[in-house]
Scaffold this motif. Sequence first.
Motif: not given
Length: 479
Positions: A145-150, A156-167, A180-183
């Motif tokens: 799993c790779a995730a980046v906070p948004v 500057g408040r934390l809203l959530g994250s973009i998460n990419l998951t694979t095998w 990171q690009t998506a965030a």
Amino acid sequence: MDELAERARTGGVPVATTPRLSASWRRSHNYGAPAEKVDPVFIGTVDDESLFFQCGQQVLLGLHETLANEPVSLMLTDEDGHVLSRVCHNHALIEALDRTYLAPGFAFSEREAGTNGLGLALADRTPSLVRGDEHYCTGLWDYTCAAVPVLDPVHGRLLGSINLTTWSQKSANLLLALAQTAAGHTSALMLSRGHGMQPRPAPRGEVFRMNAAAQFGSAPELSGPWQIALTEVRAALAEGLSVGIVGEPGVGKTTLLATALRHVQPHDRILNARPPDPRDTEWWLTLWTPELGKDNTSVIAAGVDTLPSWAATELAEIVAAQARRPFTVTAREATAIPDALARHVDTVVELPPLRHRPDDVLPLAEHLGKRARGREVRFTPAAARALRTYHWPDNSEQLRRVVREAAARSDVVDTRHLPPEVLCGPTRTLTRIETLERDEIARCLAEPGTTVTRAAEILGMSRATIYRKITQYGIRTPD
């Protein structure tokens, strides 16, 4: 080898022992996170109308098209780790994720699922990659799993994250870069659709900003809510208790703490330690030990709710070992103070927002005007009324900006010296064209002697149209 590392070696697979992962594993253990099978909380419906959701979903759908048939699941989560959406066309991966409840409506923070990509990214507020057996729960060892906070691009408040998951056996080299690009695209799209929002200033590298007590200035006499909070904080500090002040950004939490500290320890230096850029956190932490150990120094740890979890844990250990003065912190709300630091806070005091303290607006404006101008600044009755009735979404920080700009133009501030938004009531988000139209009407009406009829002539509108626009935009006309 510690208990967690020993348990992680199930099947002979060693766990990675980077400092961040080790800290996350310890937190997971303390939370009582499941070790073998996740059983996350289900919240049901999610908020799909927010600007964050709409922009994030558009970015994920666009990215998904470029990935063709790759076995990658793209997810959007809120700041608490609840999965808001999931985009994936690989049926095998979808079925497997469903079995582990990594699906919309379920919570996957460290508390619910232990160390995982999105949970770690939200806890530390920094991009995170968790592979296979680096997960705390063995039920997640099949995934990477790779995730980046948004963050909110304005506040500057934390809203959530973009998460990419694979095998887990798939290459993860590009996974974090894609996240990171998506965030980044999500934040940029939010800014674009925010109709005139300005991005927050980039960090200036001031990882530990020191303010002498005199630099805070003497606060004016304010109304009941401020005085009640100030009295509570003074009493707690006099008893040697550690204090936390909570409230909206810009409401004056640090000023209140500094005022109370000056009363209790009038000869102390007061250091205001603002949260650093995540990349500077280790350096920021090294500055605490010498300062907390000084007898004549009081330190305010501002915005601790934005600290990475591991940094909050490290800071708590430093406080326990070094602090000689009551520990003081600020945060958005009490529940947002990191657990490690919350254990060192004896009492929490809430400071209401400026819109709930209208009697404070004019005294603050006069005080801020004098600081900006270097001499007394007066406000006309119309300007004072506009300031008192405005809703101040950014609280005292916004008032300071407005007054500084107005005082630079005159010692006697009238409505024509105030920005147009202050002359308008709360309204929906406007397009750029609507914002320009509103501002022109407000500026025209703020000119001395300008009637609504005259403003309509100047702007080339009928009286009926300008009255409708005044109502639509919530513009307050001068008496």
